[in-house]
Design a protein around this motif. Sequence first.
Motif, mmCIF file in Angstrom:
data_model
loop_
_atom_site.group_PDB
_atom_site.id
_atom_site.type_symbol
_atom_site.label_atom_id
_atom_site.label_comp_id
_atom_site.label_asym_id
_atom_site.label_seq_id
_atom_site.Cartn_x
_atom_site.Cartn_y
_atom_site.Cartn_z
ATOM 1 N N GLU A 215 11.954 10.362 -9.757
ATOM 2 C CA GLU A 215 11.843 9.586 -10.994
ATOM 3 C C GLU A 215 12.670 8.152 -10.268
ATOM 4 O OE1 GLU A 215 13.040 11.540 -14.565
ATOM 5 O OE2 GLU A 215 12.831 13.342 -13.487
ATOM 6 N N HIS A 284 8.553 3.851 -18.552
ATOM 7 C CA HIS A 284 9.247 3.714 -19.915
ATOM 8 C C HIS A 284 10.506 2.812 -19.595
ATOM 9 C CE1 HIS A 284 12.272 6.854 -19.070
ATOM 10 N NE2 HIS A 284 11.225 7.481 -18.679
ATOM 11 N N GLU A 293 11.906 2.922 -15.911
ATOM 12 C CA GLU A 293 11.984 3.951 -15.049
ATOM 13 C C GLU A 293 10.333 3.975 -14.810
ATOM 14 O OE1 GLU A 293 13.714 8.085 -15.559
ATOM 15 O OE2 GLU A 293 11.564 8.677 -15.565
HETATM 16 MG MG MG Z 1 12.606 10.910 -16.553
#
Ligand code: MG
Length: 729
Positions: A215, A284, A293
């Motif tokens: 991520e 988001h 992210e």
């Molecule tokens: Mg995450």
Amino acid sequence: MSNLRFQVVEAAFSKRPLEVSQPKERPSAYFGKYVFNQKKMFKYLPLNTYKKLREVIENGTALDLQVANEVAQGMKQWAIDMGVTHCTHWFQPLTEGTAEKHDSFVEHDGKGSVIEEFSGKQLVQQEPDASSFPNGGIRSTFEARGYSAWDPASPVFIVGDTLMIPTVFISYTGEALDYKAPLKKSLLAVDKAATAVAQYFNPDVRRVIVNLGWEQEYFLVDEGLYAARPDLLLTGRTLMGHDSAKNQQMEDHYFGAIPERVAAFMKELEIQALELGIPVKTRHNEVAPNQFELAPIYEECNLAVDHNMLIMSLMRNVARKHGFRCLLHEKPFAGINGSGKHNNWSLQTDTGILLHAPGKTPEENLRFITFIVETLMAVYKHNGLLKASIMSATNVHRLGGHEAPPAIISSFLGTELSRLLDEIENSSNEMLFKLSTKHNMDLDIPQIPELTVDNTDRNRTSPFAFTGNRFEFRAAGSSANCASSMLMLNTAVAEALTSFKERVDALIASGEEKTEAILSVLRDDIKTCRPIHFDGNGYSEEWKKEAQRRGLDCETSCPLNFDRYLDPETIQMFESMHVMNRHELAARNEIKFETYQKKVQIEARVLGDLAMNHIIPVATKYQSELIDSVHKVYDIFPREKAQELTAYNLEIIEKINKHTSFIAKAVDEMVETRKAVNRITNIREKAIAYHDQIAPYFESIRYHIDKLELIVEDEMWTLPKYRELLFIR
Ligand code: MG
Ligand code: ADP
């Protein structure tokens, strides 16, 4: 318009989102458009070559030059059909980025003209003259050659007019000069060790692979504002800047509606990523203003690392097109959250995910427990090294803040899994198992089959958290190459599994039944690795004390952490798992020190320059305006009245004086200290001196600069302020 700052602010405010032209097809139609994937291999390669290449990719067998030549012909055809004119080996040196050197396909045809050529040799191996890549002393100056060699496990792709060939990068003597080579070896080590252990539970397992789902967090800043901040431009972070009156306290940014200009950037980034075969899925807003992210669907670790490197460069490029700069620095702004790269790590056999609970059968559950416990053993034994692998001059600012994992590695397991491990540790085999004489089944493990490990039971403060079917290593920095920490984790897990198997086999050889032998070793290991298990609040002060008591590595000095690279246990682990030898570790270690020292040095220079030729002049100019106005008051008012009227301004004049003299003195001292420290020749000592003697100046100088920012008239302040950098988009 008075100053540059006002101009760039106005320009940033008036920008509109770019139109992004949507591909007409659905994502599934353009996914991998620029990748020489299986479908294209099939189309462009003779069937036999296709089969041989698949075998190389799937089973890791060696690629012979004959096949390579045929593959190169097919690739060239595809590339030329796609309008490509150049090719490059694309590798990951021990800097933060990737490296490439482009060659065109053009060759003399011997008849005074040229033709497009691309041979197997060019595909498979090149010799970039790479003497200026970091090598930590591995390559002596007289032997500047480095070799790059194709990694068929990572498909070739196209960027612009260039065919990009993912490669490892090694020295003349075969030592790794990059991240990919040791990563691949660590994956092989896990495969070997984990397959052997998985076969206790299912003899049909042939292969274990590592999955990685990263991520990626990042900030976006308008490029005009960015350009007006020399500190951001040169160091990737702001070295000064008073808090914005509003920052993240309203918690209104996280998962909020994505601003339009940002949405256009994300859209374009996603299209390009999908075209390059990167399965991006989630986007988001993050917690801090202007922080976001991006996360893909997880992939095999080697490919996932390449994709992360690729997407970081895509992010930078696409951001610029949209009038932004993408900040991948771990802590671009003080006082608000920094950016990490969460590495979701799991093991998978050719028959299913290994860390997935609950299993359907007692064997599956015992297997699950085994892999969990041995991962914990790995993390426990090498917790200091894992921390060293994520430590950097930039990430260190994020760790231990009230937002990111502390500079201590521990693992969160959640209530149910914790309870289960306790029960196994504290009970005898007889209590847990009704063992049957038949080697099959009738294996009754009351607790385990009911196991539901709730993955919503999340602890955000843990650096290494179990989340249902994977561990999430959250301490990695947003700018880092994922491979740096993944190769450590993989190797440590391979080592733990190897030791586990040796001990279980020894018990079996001495006549113990297999399941009992496994349980008995597990019970020992659960006890041994207990100190790494911590489900509480990782941000708390008490935890720091508790971790110290437990003997976990609590070192906070960035350079001192790097010593873990050369601990005897580290060398032993890497050599026994055939991932790196001691020279390669020493080289990596040296590069860590050197990179750290250089980054702090650059920051010190930038801070000194800005303080002396931006901040002090602006503050002094404002101060002299105040002095003028004081004089004028005395010109027109009687002395006593004038005294009263100028009291406030005189106070400010003095304050400015206090701050500017502090800054001037501290910068002067910092420069002198730097001169002394620069004479140190040992790179480790030098890095430590930069940490202990130079870096402490940053905070105190900044403190006074930030005070001045509050005092000096807004219109005179030239550097964009936090409220502008963070809220304009
Ligand atoms: Mg995450
Ligand atoms: P969160 O922010 O809640 O942790 P995200 O959806 O942002 O979750 O990211 C989760 C990441 O974990 C994704 O990249 C996803 O692909 C990855 N992931 C999910 N399951 C696994 C698994 N078994 N192994 C590795 N990565 C996984």
